[in-house]
Design a protein around this motif. Structure first.
Motif, PDB file in Angstrom:
ATOM      1  N   GLY B 138       3.545   6.804   5.116  1.00 32.32           N
ATOM      2  CA  GLY B 138       2.876   7.262   3.905  1.00 32.32           C
ATOM      3  C   GLY B 138       1.381   7.412   4.137  1.00 32.32           C
ATOM      4  N   LYS B 139       0.701   8.079   3.193  1.00 31.14           N
ATOM      5  CA  LYS B 139      -0.734   8.354   3.314  1.00 31.14           C
ATOM      6  C   LYS B 139      -1.508   7.569   2.260  1.00 31.14           C
ATOM      7  N   ARG B 140      -2.748   7.261   2.591  1.00 28.52           N
ATOM      8  CA  ARG B 140      -3.584   6.498   1.670  1.00 28.52           C
ATOM      9  C   ARG B 140      -4.983   7.094   1.584  1.00 28.52           C
ATOM     10  N   CYS B 141      -5.503   7.110   0.369  1.00 25.82           N
ATOM     11  CA  CYS B 141      -6.864   7.580   0.122  1.00 25.82           C
ATOM     12  C   CYS B 141      -7.619   6.483  -0.614  1.00 25.82           C
ATOM     13  N   LEU B 142      -8.839   6.228  -0.194  1.00 26.00           N
ATOM     14  CA  LEU B 142      -9.652   5.179  -0.825  1.00 26.00           C
ATOM     15  C   LEU B 142     -10.998   5.769  -1.234  1.00 26.00           C
ATOM     16  N   ALA B 143     -11.426   5.438  -2.450  1.00 28.67           N
ATOM     17  CA  ALA B 143     -12.753   5.826  -2.917  1.00 28.67           C
ATOM     18  C   ALA B 143     -13.740   4.727  -2.545  1.00 28.67           C
ATOM     19  N   HIS B 164      -0.431  15.120  -9.379  1.00 26.49           N
ATOM     20  CA  HIS B 164       0.841  15.235 -10.103  1.00 26.49           C
ATOM     21  C   HIS B 164       1.003  16.645 -10.678  1.00 26.49           C
ATOM     22  N   ALA B 165      -0.102  17.213 -11.167  1.00 27.70           N
ATOM     23  CA  ALA B 165      -0.033  18.565 -11.732  1.00 27.70           C
ATOM     24  C   ALA B 165       0.370  19.591 -10.664  1.00 27.70           C
ATOM     25  N   LYS B 166       0.014  19.292  -9.410  1.00 22.72           N
ATOM     26  CA  LYS B 166       0.370  20.192  -8.306  1.00 22.72           C
ATOM     27  C   LYS B 166       1.725  19.844  -7.700  1.00 22.72           C
ATOM     28  N   GLY B 167       2.403  18.844  -8.275  1.00 22.42           N
ATOM     29  CA  GLY B 167       3.710  18.463  -7.742  1.00 22.42           C
ATOM     30  C   GLY B 167       3.651  17.592  -6.512  1.00 22.42           C
ATOM     31  N   MET B 168       2.463  17.021  -6.216  1.00 22.01           N
ATOM     32  CA  MET B 168       2.339  16.131  -5.064  1.00 22.01           C
ATOM     33  C   MET B 168       2.795  14.715  -5.451  1.00 22.01           C
ATOM     34  N   LYS B 169       3.256  13.956  -4.439  1.00 22.79           N
ATOM     35  CA  LYS B 169       3.619  12.557  -4.669  1.00 22.79           C
ATOM     36  C   LYS B 169       2.364  11.699  -4.550  1.00 22.79           C
ATOM     37  N   ALA B 170       2.009  11.016  -5.618  1.00 18.87           N
ATOM     38  CA  ALA B 170       0.780  10.229  -5.612  1.00 18.87           C
ATOM     39  C   ALA B 170       0.902   9.050  -6.560  1.00 18.87           C
ATOM     40  N   SER B 171       0.345   7.887  -6.145  1.00 13.91           N
ATOM     41  CA  SER B 171       0.349   6.685  -6.987  1.00 13.91           C
ATOM     42  C   SER B 171      -1.033   6.054  -6.971  1.00 13.91           C
ATOM     43  N   PHE B 172      -1.635   5.950  -8.145  1.00 14.36           N
ATOM     44  CA  PHE B 172      -2.861   5.166  -8.275  1.00 14.36           C
ATOM     45  C   PHE B 172      -2.512   3.702  -8.055  1.00 14.36           C
ATOM     46  N   ARG B 173      -3.297   3.002  -7.217  1.00 13.69           N
ATOM     47  CA  ARG B 173      -3.059   1.578  -6.942  1.00 13.69           C
ATOM     48  C   ARG B 173      -4.256   0.778  -7.431  1.00 13.69           C
ATOM     49  N   ALA B 174      -4.037   0.025  -8.494  1.00  9.14           N
ATOM     50  CA  ALA B 174      -5.144  -0.666  -9.158  1.00  9.14           C
ATOM     51  C   ALA B 174      -5.553  -1.920  -8.402  1.00  9.14           C
ATOM     52  N   THR B 175      -6.861  -2.148  -8.295  1.00  9.11           N
ATOM     53  CA  THR B 175      -7.385  -3.353  -7.652  1.00  9.11           C
ATOM     54  C   THR B 175      -8.325  -4.126  -8.576  1.00  9.11           C
ATOM     55  N   PRO B 207       4.753   0.605   2.826  1.00  6.09           N
ATOM     56  CA  PRO B 207       5.252   1.833   3.447  1.00  6.09           C
ATOM     57  C   PRO B 207       5.853   2.755   2.394  1.00  6.09           C
ATOM     58  N   ASN B 208       5.737   4.064   2.621  1.00 10.42           N
ATOM     59  CA  ASN B 208       6.179   5.018   1.610  1.00 10.42           C
ATOM     60  C   ASN B 208       6.593   6.321   2.305  1.00 10.42           C
ATOM     61  N   ASP B 209       7.023   7.304   1.506  1.00 10.43           N
ATOM     62  CA  ASP B 209       7.380   8.614   2.058  1.00 10.43           C
ATOM     63  C   ASP B 209       6.202   9.203   2.824  1.00 10.43           C
ATOM     64  N   ASP B 210       6.503   9.977   3.867  1.00  9.53           N
ATOM     65  CA  ASP B 210       5.435  10.547   4.686  1.00  9.53           C
ATOM     66  C   ASP B 210       4.483  11.431   3.880  1.00  9.53           C
ATOM     67  N   ASP B 211       5.003  12.058   2.818  1.00  8.97           N
ATOM     68  CA  ASP B 211       4.153  12.960   2.025  1.00  8.97           C
ATOM     69  C   ASP B 211       3.689  12.306   0.718  1.00  8.97           C
ATOM     70  N   HIS B 212       3.748  10.983   0.662  1.00  9.98           N
ATOM     71  CA  HIS B 212       3.273  10.263  -0.527  1.00  9.98           C
ATOM     72  C   HIS B 212       1.862   9.742  -0.297  1.00  9.98           C
ATOM     73  N   TRP B 213       1.002   9.894  -1.308  1.00 10.66           N
ATOM     74  CA  TRP B 213      -0.372   9.380  -1.240  1.00 10.66           C
ATOM     75  C   TRP B 213      -0.558   8.202  -2.192  1.00 10.66           C
ATOM     76  N   ASP B 214      -1.014   7.082  -1.651  1.00  8.67           N
ATOM     77  CA  ASP B 214      -1.570   6.031  -2.494  1.00  8.67           C
ATOM     78  C   ASP B 214      -3.041   6.348  -2.722  1.00  8.67           C
ATOM     79  N   LEU B 215      -3.457   6.317  -3.980  1.00  6.06           N
ATOM     80  CA  LEU B 215      -4.873   6.489  -4.313  1.00  6.06           C
ATOM     81  C   LEU B 215      -5.396   5.111  -4.696  1.00  6.06           C
TER      82      LEU B 215
END
Lengths: 333, 333
Positions: B138-143, B164-175, B207-215
């Motif tokens: 899976g993929k991860r993006c951090l601000a 989500h509007a573009k149909g991408m797999k994405a999950s906001f991960r709260a800290t 771990p997640n799907d290869d095309d999934h993004w954790d934000l």
């Protein structure tokens, strides 16, 4: 702060290495201990007088320090009777073990009855503040490592010893269990709540005389994925004027992380300076400490000399050579 | 995880800003709330149906979320009666306030009596592991920010919405507390014990799907002396593939640190990449998010365009423009 002097409890140590906390106290604070207490089957011996609880109290001991660790860091059942005797005889007990003294009901009851303290140095007892980042008087030196467990504590203690021998003002500042037991006080940084890490280091290294050096015990590594946040809090809370790079040259991978290699000393230097200068623009790397325990004399000397040439910085193994040259580097700042 | 849907408790909010947690839930999880509950003198209004406790339960509400903060983050005495009613009617209560629900005896008694939960999201309830540094699918993006409170959470939530509007797999991960209440789960990173910070972030981003993004919601700043250790633990635990730089352009000094200036975006880029590549050599900075709330339209556009030219990266204010271009940058990786 622990009450000194200590009785060093070696228990039923399986080998000398399991008594390394006691060995550290004997090496670095020789005046702190009146003797050692060993149970049957103890395989460690510090060469101190063997004392019973009553003999230790008569010799002035104020605290029984658990100087031994068994596998897993547990408080062994065969130790409890001795601990109860120590409390009844008027001593505190101090431990850095994973299992806590305060979770042993019979010890809690005995400590209450006799008005003694159970001191688990692994657990913070202070409500540390949020770091302010305000510049403090006095000087600070921090050991940073290419990895965990590369000799950062040893280096800082050896520097303190060398500086005292030269008449310099210096205080080792402990940030881990062993360091706290050796010196009698400090901050158990790895157990502090995230928001207060840097503040606890500011608390540990308060304003001081302009010519006084705090020698702050390092933790983790900026390059260690598990603990790097602790290291950065040390750098930003400690605001060091001087950094010493610490390295162990024979490690095949980062400690506990088989997929990771140690950084080069050049990379560590550049990264640590970048981070340190955020809070202290005058920060400098003043020397290198290499743990050459795994090398023979010839190989150790070759490595120390070649590293010194490559890096252009005093490079020593403080165990083999002492830390005089690192102390001199601080004196020259 | 909190049980949804919520009744949003606005209490006696002194102004709309004190209800920003409730506003965040309404903005980012519009399906999560059946209505709002306001006491006399409430100065906030989300435009949701005003419901009594009984009406909220009838509408399906499972959790009363404390969506308001008074000065100091205390649980006000005038709120308690409503909280007791909510528990008696079968709702859980969730709060991110400094004072804890669990420290209110009448609420504890009522929760036990009715078998409901008091959820203080500020306090970790999981025993997080030590970070392993093992690469996850899976993929991860951090601000990451030039400072605290520059819009990192907003940016990640806006990116999730755009993806989500573009149909991408994405999950906001709260800290942080607010993020956890908005999305119903996460890790209160600033309250985690130092040794387990990076491990808690690995736990949060499995771990997640290869095309999934954790934000991953950012915290603090590598350049903020008080909280930088938390930020580095996020970088090393999150092991991001992509970084977004976040900035507030009108701040006179680092938040809470009058002696410190924000770094340049160039410095933040270089430092964050150096640290991120220790655990993820492929890490890239993919865009910039600037909070231009303090600027008029013309000044905001000028700044966004000049920054985009200087840095050579998509530069947006997600509040004014949405985060489409940042989502596109992730899609292009």
């Amino acid at each position: 702060m622990l009450n000194t002097p200590y009785l060093l409890f070696l228990g039923d140590a399986a080998d000398p290495l399991s008594a390394k906390v006691a060995q550290g106290i004997k090496d670095w604070r020789p005046d702190f201990s009146v003797g050692q207490l060993r149970l049957p089957d103890c395989k460690a011996d510090l060469g101190l007088p063997d004392l019973s609880i009553d003999e230790a109290v008569a010799a002035g001991a104020k605290t029984l320090v658990v100087g031994v660790a068994n596998r897993g860091g547990f408080i062994s059942e065969v130790w409890i009777k001795t601990f109860e005797e120590a409390l009844a005889a008027g001593m505190d007990i101090a431990s850095g073990l994973h299992n806590l003294l305060r979770d042993q009901p019979s010890l809690v009851a005995m400590a209450e009855k006799h008005g003694r303290q159970l001191i688990d140095v692994r657990v913070p007892t202070v409500e540390y503040p949020i770091a302010t980042g305000v510049k403090r008087t006095g000087k600070r030196c921090l050991a940073v490592g290419t990895d965990c467990s590369v000799g950062k504590m040893y280096t800082a203690l050896a520097m303190e010893k060398a500086m005292h021998a030269k008449g310099m003002k210096a205080s080792f500042r402990a940030t881990g269990q062993t360091g706290i037991l050796i010196t009698g006080g400090g901050v158990p940084l790895d157990a502090v709540i995230a928001d207060f890490m840097a503040g606890s280091v500011e608390y540990l290294t308060p304003p001081n005389d302009d010519d006084h050096w705090d020698l702050i015990e390092g933790q983790g590594s900026l390059y260690h994925a598990s603990y790097s946040g602790v290291t950065l809090a040390l750098i930003h809370g400690g605001a060091p004027d001087a950094l010493v790079l610490c390295h162990e040259p024979t490690r095949e991978h980062m400690r506990g992380l088989p997929d990771y290699q140690q950084p080069s000393l050049q990379d560590l230097r550049d990264t640590a300076l970048t981070m340190a200068r955020i809070v202290n623009p005058a920060a400098q790397v003043i020397g290198i400490s290499i743990n050459t325990a795994a090398l023979n004399d010839a190989d150790a000397n070759t490595l120390l000399q070649s590293t010194e040439q490559e890096m252009g910085l005093p490079t020593v193994d403080p165990f083999r050579q002492g830390a005089d040259r690192l102390a001199d580097a601080l004196a020259a700042m």
